[in-house]
Design a protein around this motif. Structure first.
Motif, mmCIF file in Angstrom:
data_model
loop_
_atom_site.group_PDB
_atom_site.id
_atom_site.type_symbol
_atom_site.label_atom_id
_atom_site.label_comp_id
_atom_site.label_asym_id
_atom_site.label_seq_id
_atom_site.Cartn_x
_atom_site.Cartn_y
_atom_site.Cartn_z
ATOM 1 N N ASN A 254 0.856 -1.179 0.000
ATOM 2 C CA ASN A 254 0.000 0.000 0.000
ATOM 3 C C ASN A 254 0.895 1.232 0.000
ATOM 4 O O ASN A 254 1.519 1.551 1.009
ATOM 5 N N LEU A 255 0.985 1.883 -1.151
ATOM 6 C CA LEU A 255 1.902 3.027 -1.291
ATOM 7 C C LEU A 255 1.332 4.295 -0.643
ATOM 8 O O LEU A 255 2.046 5.271 -0.466
ATOM 9 N N LYS A 256 0.037 4.268 -0.308
ATOM 10 C CA LYS A 256 -0.600 5.389 0.392
ATOM 11 C C LYS A 256 -0.389 6.720 -0.328
ATOM 12 O O LYS A 256 -0.075 7.737 0.303
ATOM 13 N N TYR B 161 2.005 3.825 -17.307
ATOM 14 C CA TYR B 161 2.435 3.099 -16.121
ATOM 15 C C TYR B 161 1.438 3.178 -14.962
ATOM 16 O O TYR B 161 0.612 4.064 -14.904
ATOM 17 N N MET B 162 1.605 2.247 -14.045
ATOM 18 C CA MET B 162 0.781 2.041 -12.855
ATOM 19 C C MET B 162 -0.525 1.334 -13.253
ATOM 20 O O MET B 162 -0.868 1.244 -14.418
ATOM 21 N N HIS B 163 -1.253 0.800 -12.226
ATOM 22 C CA HIS B 163 -2.411 -0.057 -12.502
ATOM 23 C C HIS B 163 -3.475 0.668 -13.318
ATOM 24 O O HIS B 163 -4.200 0.044 -14.075
ATOM 25 N N THR C 100 5.176 8.434 -18.583
ATOM 26 C CA THR C 100 6.587 8.188 -18.915
ATOM 27 C C THR C 100 7.317 7.603 -17.699
ATOM 28 O O THR C 100 6.858 7.724 -16.560
ATOM 29 N N LEU C 101 8.481 7.032 -17.949
ATOM 30 C CA LEU C 101 9.305 6.530 -16.849
ATOM 31 C C LEU C 101 9.768 7.688 -15.967
ATOM 32 O O LEU C 101 9.905 7.538 -14.750
ATOM 33 N N GLU C 102 10.001 8.855 -16.589
ATOM 34 C CA GLU C 102 10.362 10.043 -15.811
ATOM 35 C C GLU C 102 9.263 10.338 -14.781
ATOM 36 O O GLU C 102 9.552 10.672 -13.627
ATOM 37 N N PHE D 147 7.010 10.184 -9.200
ATOM 38 C CA PHE D 147 5.995 9.613 -8.314
ATOM 39 C C PHE D 147 6.648 8.979 -7.081
ATOM 40 O O PHE D 147 6.310 9.298 -5.942
ATOM 41 N N PHE D 148 7.628 8.102 -7.309
ATOM 42 C CA PHE D 148 8.258 7.425 -6.167
ATOM 43 C C PHE D 148 9.139 8.373 -5.356
ATOM 44 O O PHE D 148 9.303 8.200 -4.151
ATOM 45 N N ASN D 149 9.687 9.384 -6.009
ATOM 46 C CA ASN D 149 10.455 10.396 -5.292
ATOM 47 C C ASN D 149 9.564 11.063 -4.239
ATOM 48 O O ASN D 149 9.969 11.293 -3.101
ATOM 49 N N ILE E 10 6.430 9.749 -3.116
ATOM 50 C CA ILE E 10 5.866 8.740 -2.218
ATOM 51 C C ILE E 10 6.859 8.314 -1.130
ATOM 52 O O ILE E 10 6.513 8.157 0.034
ATOM 53 N N GLN E 11 8.114 8.130 -1.556
ATOM 54 C CA GLN E 11 9.121 7.647 -0.606
ATOM 55 C C GLN E 11 9.870 8.794 0.065
ATOM 56 O O GLN E 11 10.754 8.542 0.896
ATOM 57 N N GLU E 12 9.535 10.009 -0.327
ATOM 58 C CA GLU E 12 10.194 11.195 0.243
ATOM 59 C C GLU E 12 11.715 11.088 0.142
ATOM 60 O O GLU E 12 12.434 11.173 1.141
ATOM 61 N N PHE F 228 18.689 3.485 -16.118
ATOM 62 C CA PHE F 228 18.767 2.106 -15.621
ATOM 63 C C PHE F 228 17.511 1.323 -16.004
ATOM 64 O O PHE F 228 17.600 0.205 -16.529
ATOM 65 N N MET F 229 16.342 1.919 -15.787
ATOM 66 C CA MET F 229 15.105 1.183 -16.079
ATOM 67 C C MET F 229 14.963 0.883 -17.569
ATOM 68 O O MET F 229 14.386 -0.130 -17.944
ATOM 69 N N ARG F 230 15.514 1.773 -18.414
ATOM 70 C CA ARG F 230 15.471 1.516 -19.863
ATOM 71 C C ARG F 230 16.295 0.314 -20.261
ATOM 72 O O ARG F 230 16.100 -0.262 -21.325
HETATM 73 C C1 HEC Z 1 7.025 -0.226 -1.186
HETATM 74 C C2 HEC Z 1 7.226 -0.963 -2.445
HETATM 75 C C3 HEC Z 1 7.760 -0.202 -3.652
HETATM 76 C C4 HEC Z 1 8.883 0.599 -3.734
HETATM 77 C C5 HEC Z 1 9.861 0.957 -2.627
HETATM 78 C C6 HEC Z 1 8.966 1.021 -5.111
HETATM 79 N N1 HEC Z 1 7.941 0.509 -5.835
HETATM 80 FE FE1 HEC Z 1 7.611 0.782 -7.818
HETATM 81 N N2 HEC Z 1 5.816 -0.157 -7.649
HETATM 82 C C7 HEC Z 1 5.315 -0.717 -6.491
HETATM 83 C C8 HEC Z 1 3.929 -1.067 -6.690
HETATM 84 C C9 HEC Z 1 3.014 -1.690 -5.634
HETATM 85 C C10 HEC Z 1 3.602 -0.697 -8.008
HETATM 86 C C11 HEC Z 1 2.240 -0.760 -8.685
HETATM 87 C C12 HEC Z 1 1.504 0.496 -8.180
HETATM 88 C C13 HEC Z 1 0.269 0.866 -8.930
HETATM 89 O O1 HEC Z 1 -0.001 0.301 -9.981
HETATM 90 O O2 HEC Z 1 -0.465 1.746 -8.448
HETATM 91 C C14 HEC Z 1 4.834 -0.139 -8.590
HETATM 92 C C15 HEC Z 1 4.946 0.330 -9.884
HETATM 93 C C16 HEC Z 1 6.098 0.846 -10.447
HETATM 94 C C17 HEC Z 1 6.263 1.212 -11.832
HETATM 95 C C18 HEC Z 1 5.189 1.071 -12.903
HETATM 96 C C19 HEC Z 1 5.233 -0.323 -13.478
HETATM 97 C C20 HEC Z 1 4.219 -0.559 -14.575
HETATM 98 O O3 HEC Z 1 4.313 -1.582 -15.254
HETATM 99 O O4 HEC Z 1 3.310 0.252 -14.750
HETATM 100 C C21 HEC Z 1 7.532 1.684 -11.975
HETATM 101 C C22 HEC Z 1 8.193 2.163 -13.264
HETATM 102 C C23 HEC Z 1 8.159 1.627 -10.686
HETATM 103 N N3 HEC Z 1 7.269 1.099 -9.787
HETATM 104 C C24 HEC Z 1 9.441 2.059 -10.418
HETATM 105 C C25 HEC Z 1 9.938 2.223 -9.129
HETATM 106 C C26 HEC Z 1 11.149 2.942 -8.813
HETATM 107 C C27 HEC Z 1 12.078 3.593 -9.841
HETATM 108 C C28 HEC Z 1 11.280 2.915 -7.463
HETATM 109 C C29 HEC Z 1 12.349 3.573 -6.609
HETATM 110 C C30 HEC Z 1 12.550 5.001 -6.817
HETATM 111 C C31 HEC Z 1 10.144 2.149 -6.948
HETATM 112 N N4 HEC Z 1 9.358 1.768 -7.971
HETATM 113 C C32 HEC Z 1 9.959 1.865 -5.597
HETATM 114 C C33 HEC Z 1 6.023 -0.925 -5.325
HETATM 115 C C34 HEC Z 1 7.177 -0.241 -4.986
#
Ligand code: HEC
Length: 136
Positions: free
Chosen positions: A60-62, A97-99, A105-107, A112-114, A116-118, A132-134
């Motif tokens: 749960n990414l909250k 990307y995402m569900h 984009t990957l950017e 997004f994660f920057n 979410i994870q602060e 890297f992801m590419r």
């Molecule tokens: C706490 C677990 C967690 C961490 C840490 C995490 N991810 Fe994810 N990631 C997920 C989940 C769960 C999803 C699916 C979320 C959604 O669809 O809403 C996801 C989805 C993604 C996707 C989209 C994949 C797709 O096929 O659409 C990318 C790209 C991604 N993450 C990259 C990263 C990167 C880069 C980082 C680090 C900066 C990261 N994630 C850190 C759990 C995580």
């Protein structure tokens, strides 16, 4: 079963070794720096575990911590709840990307994660992560 199939369907990633990590003889400096951030500062690998870059677990990414519920494209954007970690192999070829395809984009996913994870990633670290992801 469908999922197992998907794992076998990943496109070739010629720069990866059998553990799913970069072969330093084939990777660029930018990709290698990105790998370091991915496994280090950004902790992406806690959930995106090589070789397929998923732990196959629910998280749960909250994301709702960061916005108030509102209508976006006719859908109420609110709490998503637990979602299974998506694999990142072949990720460059499968936007959006995402569900729910909310990120184009990957950017965007790095931003997004920057958030979410602060993480407070620098522009350089963000660009390296994308490189890297590419390669995955
Ligand atoms: C706490 C677990 C967690 C961490 C840490 C995490 N991810 Fe994810 N990631 C997920 C989940 C769960 C999803 C699916 C979320 C959604 O669809 O809403 C996801 C989805 C993604 C996707 C989209 C994949 C797709 O096929 O659409 C990318 C790209 C991604 N993450 C990259 C990263 C990167 C880069 C980082 C680090 C900066 C990261 N994630 C850190 C759990 C995580």
């Amino acid at each position: 079963m469908a999922e197992f199939q998907a794992l076998l369907d990943f496109p070739p990633a010629p720069k990866l070794n059998i553990y799913g990590k970069l072969d330093p003889r084939k990777a660029t400096a930018e990709e290698l720096r990105g790998q370091e951030v991915f496994f280090g500062k950004a902790q992406c690998a806690v959930c995106h575990v090589p070789p397929y870059y998923t732990d196959n677990l629910m998280h749960n990414l909250k994301a709702e911590r960061f916005f108030s519920p509102k209508m976006i494209n006719g859908r109420m954007a609110s709490a998503d709840g637990p979602i299974k970690t998506f694999p990142l192999r072949g990720i460059k070829d499968s936007p959006p990307y995402m569900h729910d395809g909310r990120l184009l984009t990957l950017e965007d996913t790095v931003e997004f994660f920057n958030l979410i994870q602060e993480l407070k990633l620098t522009d350089q670290e963000k660009a390296d992560l994308v490189a890297f992801m590419r390669a995955l």
